[in-house]
Design a protein around this motif. Structure first.
Motif, PDB file in Angstrom:
ATOM      1  N   ALA A 155       1.540   2.749  10.055  1.00 32.14           N
ATOM      2  CA  ALA A 155       0.997   1.641  10.535  1.00 32.14           C
ATOM      3  C   ALA A 155      -0.461   1.710  10.801  1.00 32.14           C
ATOM      4  CB  ALA A 155       1.986   0.896  11.290  1.00 32.14           C
ATOM      5  N   ALA A 156      -1.416   1.464  10.120  1.00 30.45           N
ATOM      6  CA  ALA A 156      -2.796   1.898  10.620  1.00 30.45           C
ATOM      7  C   ALA A 156      -3.797   1.263   9.559  1.00 30.45           C
ATOM      8  CB  ALA A 156      -3.019   3.388  10.505  1.00 30.45           C
ATOM      9  N   ASN A 157      -4.999   1.082   9.960  1.00 30.75           N
ATOM     10  CA  ASN A 157      -6.204   0.618   9.116  1.00 30.75           C
ATOM     11  C   ASN A 157      -6.765   1.749   8.088  1.00 30.75           C
ATOM     12  OD1 ASN A 157      -8.454  -0.379   7.891  1.00 30.75           O
ATOM     13  ND2 ASN A 157      -9.073  -1.515   9.543  1.00 30.75           N
ATOM     14  N   ALA A 158      -6.427   1.910   6.776  1.00 29.58           N
ATOM     15  CA  ALA A 158      -6.831   2.600   5.940  1.00 29.58           C
ATOM     16  C   ALA A 158      -8.241   2.970   5.904  1.00 29.58           C
ATOM     17  CB  ALA A 158      -6.196   2.470   4.445  1.00 29.58           C
ATOM     18  N   VAL A 159      -9.225   2.025   6.372  1.00 27.91           N
ATOM     19  CA  VAL A 159     -10.615   2.067   6.189  1.00 27.91           C
ATOM     20  C   VAL A 159     -11.145   3.225   7.123  1.00 27.91           C
ATOM     21  CG1 VAL A 159     -12.734   0.989   6.518  1.00 27.91           C
ATOM     22  CG2 VAL A 159     -11.005  -0.159   5.289  1.00 27.91           C
ATOM     23  N   THR A 160     -10.244   3.263   8.279  1.00 29.91           N
ATOM     24  CA  THR A 160     -10.787   4.281   9.288  1.00 29.91           C
ATOM     25  C   THR A 160      -9.684   5.377   9.217  1.00 29.91           C
ATOM     26  OG1 THR A 160      -9.403   3.016  11.069  1.00 29.91           O
ATOM     27  CG2 THR A 160     -11.829   2.492  10.818  1.00 29.91           C
ATOM     28  N   ALA A 161      -8.702   5.381   8.676  1.00 31.05           N
ATOM     29  CA  ALA A 161      -7.621   6.558   8.854  1.00 31.05           C
ATOM     30  C   ALA A 161      -8.136   7.742   8.046  1.00 31.05           C
ATOM     31  CB  ALA A 161      -6.524   6.238   8.432  1.00 31.05           C
ATOM     32  N   ALA A 162      -7.894   8.884   8.455  1.00 29.18           N
ATOM     33  CA  ALA A 162      -7.798  10.178   7.597  1.00 29.18           C
ATOM     34  C   ALA A 162      -6.812  10.303   6.351  1.00 29.18           C
ATOM     35  CB  ALA A 162      -7.814  11.216   8.433  1.00 29.18           C
ATOM     36  N   PHE A 163      -7.430  10.505   5.106  1.00 40.66           N
ATOM     37  CA  PHE A 163      -6.493  10.569   4.051  1.00 40.66           C
ATOM     38  C   PHE A 163      -6.388  12.116   3.713  1.00 40.66           C
ATOM     39  CE2 PHE A 163      -7.132   6.468   1.254  1.00 40.66           C
ATOM     40  CZ  PHE A 163      -6.988   5.755   2.565  1.00 40.66           C
ATOM     41  N   MET A 164      -5.063  12.319   3.240  1.00 40.57           N
ATOM     42  CA  MET A 164      -4.783  13.939   2.748  1.00 40.57           C
ATOM     43  C   MET A 164      -5.425  13.848   1.384  1.00 40.57           C
ATOM     44  SD  MET A 164      -0.660  13.763   1.929  1.00 40.57           S
ATOM     45  CE  MET A 164      -0.173  13.304   3.752  1.00 40.57           C
ATOM     46  N   PRO A 165      -5.467  14.842   0.900  1.00 38.46           N
ATOM     47  CA  PRO A 165      -6.088  15.205  -0.584  1.00 38.46           C
ATOM     48  C   PRO A 165      -5.010  14.476  -1.362  1.00 38.46           C
ATOM     49  CG  PRO A 165      -6.292  17.269   0.497  1.00 38.46           C
ATOM     50  CD  PRO A 165      -5.649  16.412   1.567  1.00 38.46           C
ATOM     51  N   SER A 166      -5.451  13.624  -2.434  1.00 31.89           N
ATOM     52  CA  SER A 166      -4.389  12.964  -3.362  1.00 31.89           C
ATOM     53  C   SER A 166      -4.809  13.058  -4.565  1.00 31.89           C
ATOM     54  CB  SER A 166      -4.733  11.421  -2.762  1.00 31.89           C
ATOM     55  OG  SER A 166      -4.617  11.058  -1.323  1.00 31.89           O
ATOM     56  N   ASP A 167      -3.813  12.806  -5.608  1.00 29.41           N
ATOM     57  CA  ASP A 167      -3.953  12.686  -6.818  1.00 29.41           C
ATOM     58  C   ASP A 167      -4.207  11.491  -7.208  1.00 29.41           C
ATOM     59  OD1 ASP A 167      -3.042  15.503  -7.741  1.00 29.41           O
ATOM     60  OD2 ASP A 167      -1.398  15.178  -6.804  1.00 29.41           O
ATOM     61  N   ILE A 168      -3.720  10.371  -6.455  1.00 29.96           N
ATOM     62  CA  ILE A 168      -3.846   8.933  -6.576  1.00 29.96           C
ATOM     63  C   ILE A 168      -4.126   8.405  -5.564  1.00 29.96           C
ATOM     64  CG2 ILE A 168      -2.500   6.784  -7.737  1.00 29.96           C
ATOM     65  CD1 ILE A 168      -1.014   8.664  -9.374  1.00 29.96           C
ATOM     66  N   ILE A 169      -4.853   7.431  -5.484  1.00 26.44           N
ATOM     67  CA  ILE A 169      -5.178   6.478  -4.312  1.00 26.44           C
ATOM     68  C   ILE A 169      -5.035   5.051  -5.266  1.00 26.44           C
ATOM     69  CG2 ILE A 169      -6.863   5.415  -2.543  1.00 26.44           C
ATOM     70  CD1 ILE A 169      -7.663   8.373  -2.383  1.00 26.44           C
ATOM     71  N   TYR A 170      -4.015   4.311  -4.546  1.00 26.99           N
ATOM     72  CA  TYR A 170      -3.631   3.041  -5.064  1.00 26.99           C
ATOM     73  C   TYR A 170      -3.903   2.007  -3.962  1.00 26.99           C
ATOM     74  CZ  TYR A 170      -0.726  -0.008  -7.935  1.00 26.99           C
ATOM     75  OH  TYR A 170      -0.078  -0.876  -8.879  1.00 26.99           O
ATOM     76  N   VAL A 171      -4.828   1.131  -4.286  1.00 23.95           N
ATOM     77  CA  VAL A 171      -5.408   0.337  -3.161  1.00 23.95           C
ATOM     78  C   VAL A 171      -4.913  -1.508  -3.664  1.00 23.95           C
ATOM     79  CG1 VAL A 171      -7.385  -0.596  -1.982  1.00 23.95           C
ATOM     80  CG2 VAL A 171      -7.328   1.696  -2.886  1.00 23.95           C
ATOM     81  N   ASN A 172      -4.256  -1.897  -2.541  1.00 25.26           N
ATOM     82  CA  ASN A 172      -3.747  -3.191  -2.760  1.00 25.26           C
ATOM     83  C   ASN A 172      -4.382  -4.239  -1.869  1.00 25.26           C
ATOM     84  OD1 ASN A 172      -1.830  -2.369  -4.394  1.00 25.26           O
ATOM     85  ND2 ASN A 172       0.136  -2.537  -2.955  1.00 25.26           N
ATOM     86  N   ALA A 173      -5.786  -3.968  -1.589  1.00 23.66           N
ATOM     87  CA  ALA A 173      -6.580  -4.971  -0.818  1.00 23.66           C
ATOM     88  C   ALA A 173      -8.183  -4.859  -1.387  1.00 23.66           C
ATOM     89  CB  ALA A 173      -6.485  -4.701   0.644  1.00 23.66           C
ATOM     90  N   GLY A 174      -8.793  -5.988  -1.404  1.00 28.55           N
ATOM     91  CA  GLY A 174      -9.989  -5.967  -1.924  1.00 28.55           C
ATOM     92  C   GLY A 174     -11.122  -5.422  -1.020  1.00 28.55           C
ATOM     93  N   VAL A 175     -11.977  -4.622  -1.514  1.00 25.51           N
ATOM     94  CA  VAL A 175     -13.072  -4.264  -0.864  1.00 25.51           C
ATOM     95  C   VAL A 175     -14.449  -4.208  -1.226  1.00 25.51           C
ATOM     96  CG1 VAL A 175     -11.598  -2.163  -0.169  1.00 25.51           C
ATOM     97  CG2 VAL A 175     -13.087  -1.847  -2.315  1.00 25.51           C
ATOM     98  N   VAL A 176     -15.255  -4.706  -0.630  1.00 24.47           N
ATOM     99  CA  VAL A 176     -16.704  -4.639  -1.253  1.00 24.47           C
ATOM    100  C   VAL A 176     -17.229  -3.432  -1.655  1.00 24.47           C
ATOM    101  CG1 VAL A 176     -19.213  -4.968  -0.292  1.00 24.47           C
ATOM    102  CG2 VAL A 176     -17.308  -6.489   0.423  1.00 24.47           C
ATOM    103  N   ALA A 177     -16.824  -2.340  -0.968  1.00 28.92           N
ATOM    104  CA  ALA A 177     -17.215  -0.770  -1.368  1.00 28.92           C
ATOM    105  C   ALA A 177     -16.319  -0.087  -1.068  1.00 28.92           C
ATOM    106  CB  ALA A 177     -18.383  -0.588  -0.926  1.00 28.92           C
ATOM    107  N   PRO A 178     -15.439   0.905  -1.631  1.00 27.26           N
ATOM    108  CA  PRO A 178     -14.386   1.829  -1.134  1.00 27.26           C
ATOM    109  C   PRO A 178     -15.160   2.759  -0.241  1.00 27.26           C
ATOM    110  CG  PRO A 178     -15.033   2.191  -3.225  1.00 27.26           C
ATOM    111  CD  PRO A 178     -15.928   1.013  -3.191  1.00 27.26           C
TER     112      PRO A 178
END
Length: 278
Positions: A155-178
């Motif tokens: 339960a967090a905002n992915a825009v500010t959260a740290a990501f682990m190294p990923s093979d796939i990032i699957y985004v279900n929300a619209g962004v002006v820029a990733p």
């Protein structure tokens, strides 16, 4: 003689065949994943509200068979949270091509249905970590996903959260820029699919891939999603591209690696989209 499948099993099996067909993939595991994961387990109790244009149409009963068609199903209509269109997600899943053992990061789990499908596709050793900004929706998704031990909801905002190294990032929300840290989290040959909203009248699905030369990008289709909190400010771009300009995108370039040039489609503070290959 094999026992004939009847009732809901038969309906779900037919639906799964449709998902495999529209995925554009020859991977037979996609059909099996959609057949295995019950959509109704990731929704509030029925009857359900099916989204039809600007209208909500209630299903006649709580029979889950009504869910196995190409429709959005409302989870929280006031907040714009739906269980998304199956044909669209089947196509996206086919495009990112999840493989056994891969690490997936999902932005916007909603109720967790497509999280579960992704979790099945990366078995036996892969994992899916989903971010959901709405705490109540995240809690429901975590409960729904308990049978899928390789899936986790944060339960967090992915825009500010740290990501682990990923093979796939699957985004279900619209962004002006990733956000740039999303791209940097991609492993070599990592894929990110996201709904791009660079202008009010532009909504596109973009598939980005990390190569040894940078980040290749391909426009897949139109796509309109609820906005991603913290990534919907149109004013961060120098100018908003027209639909035709946006569709010319072929790569995404971090500004720290190379300043924008004449191929720039749109320029943001940390990165820019180019009409030239990576």
């Amino acid at each position: 003689m094999a026992r004939r499948r009847t009732g809901l099993d038969e309906v779900r099996a037919h639906y799964a065949k449709q998902m495999a067909a529209v995925s554009g993939s020859r991977d037979p595991r996609i059909e099996r994943a959609f057949d295995m994961v019950p959509r109704e387990a990731f929704l509030p109790p029925g009857p359900w509200q099916v989204v039809a244009g600007d209208h909500l149409i209630p299903t006649p009963t709580a029979d889950p068979a009504f869910l196995y068609q190409n429709v959005l199903v409302a989870i929280d209509r006031d907040k714009g949270i739906n269980n998304g269109e199956p044909f669209l997600h089947a196509g996206w899943i086919g495009a990112v091509a999840p493989q056994p053992g891969e690490t997936v990061t999902q932005v916007g789990t909603g109720g967790g249905y497509y999280t579960a499908v992704l979790a099945v596709l990366v078995l036996p050793d892969g994992t899916v970590t989903g971010f959901e900004i709405d705490a109540h929706v995240a809690a429901d998704a975590a409960t729904n996903l308990k049978p899928f031990e390789n899936a986790t909801v944060i339960a967090a905002n992915a825009v500010t959260a740290a990501f682990m190294p990923s093979d796939i990032i699957y985004v279900n929300a619209g962004v002006v820029a990733p956000p740039l840290h999303w791209l940097k989290a991609l492993k070599p040959n990592g894929r990110m699919i996201f709904p791009w909203r660079p202008a009010y009248n532009v909504g596109l699905a973009v598939l980005a891939r990390r190569t040894d030369r940078g980040f290749a990008a391909r426009i897949l289709s139109s796509a309109w999603f609820i906005g991603c909190v913290g990534a919907t400010d149109y004013h961060i771009s120098r100018r908003q591209p027209t639909p035709a300009e946006a569709r010319r995108t072929k790569s995404i370039v971090p500004s720290e690696e190379r300043p924008p040039d004449e191929t720039a489609v749109v320029i943001y503070p940390e990165l820019w989209f180019s009409s030239a290959p990576e």
